[in-house]
Design an enzyme around this catalytic site. Structure first.
Site: not given
Length: 308
Positions: A20-21, A24, A26, A175
């Site tokens: 997930g880079a 954000g 990441g 979450y």
């Protein structure tokens, strides 16, 4: 145990994989690790967003060694293919488990296997990826697995036998409970690694209260609206940018003083330089850890045995 985010240790020769880079925490962790000299692999669902992130790192970090590999952590087939690609590598020094849904859907959704989507994305895919890619970590001296937790773990109960939220779903619980499960997994993995005598550390982190409106604007990566910047800056006293939130996983990845089972977060809880933090009792509970491990094997159909 002090840390200067502006004086990160040299990481030349290390290979770091960040899920997930493309945005954000990441993305900024990837950029900072590349600036330290690591070869960084951005494992992302969208090829277009991955390429935008790779291009941004190359613009901002001259000489960066960075590439991308496809990974959709909610798709078991994609996870298997990504793990196969990692197994072809000579080494993986750090596997940073960052990908996740931060803003869950209002109504319960499931993946192709019928698992609740937030749990699948934030936990199950990473469990499967780590299990399948484990051999490359085993052959890399001093490898680390870094799991991204959350402050939300402080604010929710954790009914361990209702991880799928079947009949009790709401977006907040989805979450928060997924992040509790992620932390539980990180600590349970460390216990199993130690018991097996492995030269691999499992470290758990949280990035504090990091918001996009207080984060540098980068084309294709972070482009908050003026309204978002205004609203987030009203909370400046207790928030930080995601570039600062990324300091925590970067420390977990590179600090030679970090040990397996450590929990790191911002010094002032929601913001600040990374320091040791206090995880919830539930996150570190051995009984909870063993039960969650069993459930993750059941939900993914993936056995994960850490043998001596």
């Amino acid at each position: 145990m002090t840390w200067d985010p502006a004086a990160v240790p040299n990481a030349h020769g290390k290979t770091v994989v960040v899920t997930g880079a493309n945005a954000g925490v990441g993305y900024f962790a990837s950029e900072q690790l590349a600036a330290a000299g690591a070869h960084v692999v951005l494992a992302c669902r969208s090829p277009e967003r991955a390429e935008a992130a790779v291009s941004a790192i190359r613009r901002r970090v001259p000489g960066a060694s960075v590439g991308a590999t496809p990974l959709d952590v909610a798709d078991a087939g994609s996870v298997t293919e990504a793990a196969d690609a990692l197994l072809q590598r000579e080494r993986v020094d750090v596997l940073l488990l960052n990908a996740g849904i931060v803003h869950p859907p209002a109504d319960r959704a499931v993946d192709a296997r019928g698992n609740e989507l937030v749990l699948s994305t934030n936990v199950l895919g990473h469990f499967q990826l780590t299990a399948l890619a484990f051999p490359v970590l085993e052959r890399t001296p001093g490898a680390r697995i870094v799991t991204l937790g959350s402050l939300a773990t402080l604010l929710s109960r954790f009914p361990v036998d209702d991880l799928q939220l079947d009949g009790s779903y709401n977006s907040w619980n989805a979450y928060a409970q997924s992040k509790i499960a992620a932390q539980v997994l990180g600590f349970e993995l460390d216990r199993r690694l130690r018991a097996a005598g492995k030269d691999i550390a499992s470290v758990v982190v949280h990035p504090g209260y990091s918001t996009s409106g207080r984060t540098p604007g980068i084309r294709g990566v972070n482009q908050p609206s003026k309204a978002k910047r205004f609203a987030d800056n009203l909370q400046a006293a207790w928030t930080q940018g995601k570039d600062h939130g990324a300091w925590v996983p970067v420390r977990a990845a590179l600090d030679p003083e970090v040990r397996g089972g450590d929990f790191l977060g911002p010094r002032w809880v929601t913001k600040g330089a990374p320091a040791r933090a206090l995880a919830t009792r539930t996150s570190r509970d051995r009984t909870v850890g063993a039960r969650v491990w069993e459930l993750l094997e059941e939900y993914t159909g993936q056995r994960f045995t850490v043998a001596p």
